[in-house]
Design an enzyme around this catalytic site. Structure first.
Site, PDB file in Angstrom:
ATOM      1  N   LYS A  83      37.995  51.733  39.683  1.00 21.13           N
ATOM      2  CA  LYS A  83      38.533  50.369  39.714  1.00 21.13           C
ATOM      3  C   LYS A  83      39.476  50.368  38.284  1.00 21.13           C
ATOM      4  O   LYS A  83      39.120  50.771  37.243  1.00 21.13           O
ATOM      5  CB  LYS A  83      37.502  49.293  39.122  1.00 21.13           C
ATOM      6  CG  LYS A  83      37.448  47.949  39.899  1.00 21.13           C
ATOM      7  CD  LYS A  83      36.276  47.183  39.746  1.00 21.13           C
ATOM      8  CE  LYS A  83      36.309  45.793  39.729  1.00 21.13           C
ATOM      9  NZ  LYS A  83      35.076  45.052  39.402  1.00 21.13           N
TER      10      LYS A  83
HETATM   11  C1  E4P Z   1      34.265  42.445  41.218  1.00 15.61           C
HETATM   12  O1  E4P Z   1      34.509  43.440  41.438  1.00 15.61           O
HETATM   13  C2  E4P Z   1      34.621  41.471  40.108  1.00 15.61           C
HETATM   14  O2  E4P Z   1      34.596  42.209  38.744  1.00 15.61           O
HETATM   15  C3  E4P Z   1      33.913  40.204  39.782  1.00 15.61           C
HETATM   16  O3  E4P Z   1      33.364  39.666  41.052  1.00 15.61           O
HETATM   17  C4  E4P Z   1      34.131  39.244  38.703  1.00 15.61           C
HETATM   18  O4  E4P Z   1      33.529  38.011  38.985  1.00 15.61           O
HETATM   19  P1  E4P Z   1      33.430  37.103  37.851  1.00 15.61           P
HETATM   20  O5  E4P Z   1      34.993  36.287  37.944  1.00 15.61           O
HETATM   21  O6  E4P Z   1      32.556  36.077  38.186  1.00 15.61           O
HETATM   22  O7  E4P Z   1      33.303  37.520  36.457  1.00 15.61           O
END
Ligand code: E4P
Length: 199
Positions: A83
């Protein structure tokens, strides 16, 4: 639509996976930090629990360092997806990782143009953050609708992975729009099963 679990907690992922509906997992540095365990150990454990893509995020900000970190993370298990944040450094890293056949998930996407560029650079997934847009009173799901349409227009193979999902309406809207993947907190998965009339 694939369902990923957005968590780095082994108990939560184990329980969710036992329901037979989990296709993959996403993590981020905040989720890993909550667990008080090193990222390599935890990503390996998660890969043993769920037979599907598992996103592990880089924390460096220079593209060369992102590539090195990505290679290191991808060596943990064949299912690791690296990622990286959207931006010029992130896209340069995606290009290099793709040359090495390493799958990537371009994250922190807040508009469809960012997603188009990530797809053209060779991202395997793009992660639009709907909840965080809603938080600042911008319609997060409108971004997803546009993105799904644009990717269909051009037959992009990059998958739209809807992230920052906060409630059942996000989940349902993503399905109606034809998003490829949603990543949801474990508690939302259990919430989706509930209905007062069922009870
Ligand atoms: C997933 O890949 C993301 O990092 C996550 O859904 C972010 O979520 P948040 O906005 O609740 O931190």
């Amino acid at each position: 639509m694939k369902i990923f679990i957005d968590s780095a907690n082994v108990e939560d992922i184990t329980l969710a996976a036992s329901l037979g509906v989990v296709d993959g997992v996403t993590t981020n540095p905040s989720l890993i930090a909550k667990e008080d365990v090193d990222i390599h150990t935890r990503i390996h454990q998660i890969c043993e629990l769920v037979d599907g893509p598992v996103s592990a995020e880089v924390v460096t900000t220079e593209w060369e360092a992102m590539v090195e970190e990505g290679i290191d993370l991808s060596a943990i298990h064949d299912n690791v997806v690296v990622k990286v944040p959207i931006g010029s450094a992130g896209l340069r890293a995606v290009v290099k990782l793709r040359e090495k056949n390493i799958n990537t998930n371009v994250t922190l996407i807040f508009n469809p143009s960012q997603a188009i560029l990530a797809a053209k650079a060779g991202a395997s997934y793009v992660s639009p953050f709907v909840g965080r847009l809603d938080d600042i009173t911008l319609p997060g799901m409108d971004m997803v609708r546009d993105m799904v349409q644009i990717f269909q227009n051009y037959d992009f193979t990059t998958k739209v992975l809807v992230a920052s999902i906060r409630h059942p309406v996000h989940f349902l809207e993503a399905a109606k729009m034809g998003a490829d993947v949603v990543t949801i907190p474990p508690q939302l998965l259990h919430q989706l099963l509930k209905h007062p009339l069922t009870d």
